[in-house]
Design a protein around this motif. Structure first.
Motif, PDB file in Angstrom:
ATOM      1  N   SER A 147      44.595  52.956 -27.194  1.00  0.00           N
ATOM      2  CA  SER A 147      44.655  54.092 -26.284  1.00  0.00           C
ATOM      3  C   SER A 147      45.804  53.911 -25.310  1.00  0.00           C
ATOM      4  O   SER A 147      46.358  52.811 -25.157  1.00  0.00           O
ATOM      5  N   LEU A 148      46.157  54.974 -24.622  1.00  0.00           N
ATOM      6  CA  LEU A 148      47.194  54.884 -23.602  1.00  0.00           C
ATOM      7  C   LEU A 148      46.755  53.975 -22.465  1.00  0.00           C
ATOM      8  O   LEU A 148      47.551  53.193 -21.943  1.00  0.00           O
ATOM      9  N   ASP A 149      45.487  54.057 -22.087  1.00  0.00           N
ATOM     10  CA  ASP A 149      44.986  53.190 -21.026  1.00  0.00           C
ATOM     11  C   ASP A 149      45.161  51.721 -21.402  1.00  0.00           C
ATOM     12  O   ASP A 149      45.523  50.891 -20.560  1.00  0.00           O
ATOM     13  N   GLU A 177      51.741  57.762 -14.312  1.00  0.00           N
ATOM     14  CA  GLU A 177      52.014  58.935 -13.487  1.00  0.00           C
ATOM     15  C   GLU A 177      53.061  59.847 -14.120  1.00  0.00           C
ATOM     16  O   GLU A 177      52.923  61.080 -14.085  1.00  0.00           O
ATOM     17  N   GLU A 178      54.104  59.262 -14.708  1.00  0.00           N
ATOM     18  CA  GLU A 178      55.149  60.074 -15.329  1.00  0.00           C
ATOM     19  C   GLU A 178      54.607  60.846 -16.525  1.00  0.00           C
ATOM     20  O   GLU A 178      54.930  62.026 -16.714  1.00  0.00           O
ATOM     21  N   ILE A 179      53.794  60.184 -17.322  1.00  0.00           N
ATOM     22  CA  ILE A 179      53.203  60.864 -18.473  1.00  0.00           C
ATOM     23  C   ILE A 179      52.240  61.949 -18.003  1.00  0.00           C
ATOM     24  O   ILE A 179      52.232  63.077 -18.533  1.00  0.00           O
ATOM     25  N   GLN A 214      46.886  59.964 -30.085  1.00  0.00           N
ATOM     26  CA  GLN A 214      46.413  60.267 -28.741  1.00  0.00           C
ATOM     27  C   GLN A 214      47.499  60.915 -27.898  1.00  0.00           C
ATOM     28  O   GLN A 214      47.210  61.746 -27.039  1.00  0.00           O
ATOM     29  N   VAL A 215      48.754  60.547 -28.145  1.00  0.00           N
ATOM     30  CA  VAL A 215      49.856  61.161 -27.404  1.00  0.00           C
ATOM     31  C   VAL A 215      49.885  62.661 -27.665  1.00  0.00           C
ATOM     32  O   VAL A 215      49.973  63.473 -26.734  1.00  0.00           O
ATOM     33  N   LEU A 299      57.436  55.118 -23.903  1.00  0.00           N
ATOM     34  CA  LEU A 299      56.463  56.144 -24.268  1.00  0.00           C
ATOM     35  C   LEU A 299      56.747  57.452 -23.529  1.00  0.00           C
ATOM     36  O   LEU A 299      56.485  58.548 -24.043  1.00  0.00           O
ATOM     37  N   VAL A 300      57.254  57.322 -22.323  1.00  0.00           N
ATOM     38  CA  VAL A 300      57.566  58.510 -21.533  1.00  0.00           C
ATOM     39  C   VAL A 300      58.536  59.416 -22.283  1.00  0.00           C
ATOM     40  O   VAL A 300      58.399  60.644 -22.259  1.00  0.00           O
ATOM     41  N   GLU A 301      59.509  58.826 -22.981  1.00  0.00           N
ATOM     42  CA  GLU A 301      60.479  59.618 -23.731  1.00  0.00           C
ATOM     43  C   GLU A 301      59.814  60.368 -24.878  1.00  0.00           C
ATOM     44  O   GLU A 301      60.153  61.525 -25.170  1.00  0.00           O
ATOM     45  N   LEU A 302      58.861  59.714 -25.542  1.00  0.00           N
ATOM     46  CA  LEU A 302      58.147  60.384 -26.635  1.00  0.00           C
ATOM     47  C   LEU A 302      57.324  61.546 -26.098  1.00  0.00           C
ATOM     48  O   LEU A 302      57.334  62.648 -26.669  1.00  0.00           O
TER      49      LEU A 302
END
Length: 316
Positions: A147-149, A177-179, A214-215, A299-302
């Motif tokens: 998961s992202l968490d 926060e950015e995501i 999940q993204v 991941l932020v870029e994706l």
């Protein structure tokens, strides 16, 4: 992808004995309880899905055999402590890339870099950890998060393991926060959109039960690879062209653009694919393969790429 791992070969006993006897690294000097940067050692780490590990002192010679962790090490400020990374660690450019493999783990080759900490994605039956322990080297296993968490937790854990606790916690917070902001700021489509995520031209995909799934789930997208059971085949099924044509996804994401040269034109040239809604409406998106397969700070870029694909489908 992590669904297709090469089993770790057992090393002959004599090789392990030679490995233990030949290690000539000088013992590390005793480290005070407060290491560089104010981080106290020893530290106990309990990564999800892996054995707990205690690191006695701040590691100064780190070998990373996980591309995702390599990126995280540099992101938390531990880059100068990294002495070797595996052949798949392509980012950042300054990472000391070697011929080491994160799939076929070779204790002797790894020990040759004189590490005090080795980080891997998988260590079947702790064979590597047991071999390196004979030379006093600690092995930290950081499996692919579910998961992202769990990914954010790994950022913090890498910081803690390397004497950069505050930086790791800050990286986890900022990435979360950015995501979150990207998702919140993306207009929601009037109707639920479907998508196909391609891992390679043989039509392997990832379901919503995977980390990558999940993204997409953050944006409420429907995954055509789920086929009623997202857990089937470990979350990485091979679809048929007929299945994809029948599902007619609204969006297509290609995670095989670098490895295999796939793009909107090559997809449109496949038999029958020019009839797909995603192709006809210019909704085929070529991803950076590495970013789309790693749980790193990038991941932020994706997420930003997915947001840009979804936003135009919402009414203004």
């Amino acid at each position: 992808m992590s669904a297709r791992r090469v089993p770790l070969l057992l090393l002959p006993l004599v090789a392990l004995l030679v490995l233990a006897s030949c290690a000539d690294r000088a013992p590390s000097p005793a480290t005070p309880s407060s290491a560089a940067g104010g981080d106290a050692f020893p530290v106990e780490l309990r990564p999800e899905g892996a054995p707990p590990v205690t690191i006695d002192r701040r590691p100064e010679r780190i070998v990373s055999l996980s591309p995702s962790t390599t990126e995280t090490l540099f992101a938390v400020g531990a880059g100068e402590q990294v002495v070797a990374v595996d052949s798949a660690s392509t980012y950042p450019p300054e990472a000391p890339k070697t011929s080491l493999s994160g799939l076929n783990l070779d204790p002797e080759a790894i020990a040759g870099y004189n590490p005090d900490l080795v980080i891997v994605e998988s260590d079947l039956e702790s064979k590597l950890a047991d071999a390196l322990a004979k030379t006093g080297v600690t092995t930290l296993v950081l499996p692919a998060p579910k998961s992202l968490d769990a990914a954010y937790e790994q950022f913090a854990l890498v910081g803690k393991a390397t004497g950069h606790r505050a930086e790791g916690e800050d990286l986890a917070r900022r990435t979360r926060e950015e995501i979150g902001k990207l998702v919140a700021d993306t207009p929601k489509p009037d109707e639920r959109l479907s998508y196909y995520h391609e891992l390679d031209p043989s039509l392997y995909s990832a379901t919503s039960a995977t980390f990558i799934g999940q993204v997409y789930g953050l944006f409420g997208l429907t995954n055509i690879a789920d086929q009623g059971d997202p857990e089937a085949l470990g979350g990485y099924p091979q679809l048929s062209a007929e299945r994809i044509l029948r599902a007619d996804p609204d969006l297509i994401f290609l995670a095989d653009s670098k490895c295999c040269g796939q793009n909107a034109d090559t997809v449109a040239a496949r038999p029958g694919w020019d009839t797909l809604s995603a192709v006809r409406h210019d909704r085929v998106f070529a991803l950076n393969d590495d970013i789309a397969s790693r749980w790193s700070p990038r991941l932020v870029e994706l997420v930003r790429t997915v947001a840009e694909a979804v936003a135009p489908r919402a009414s203004r």
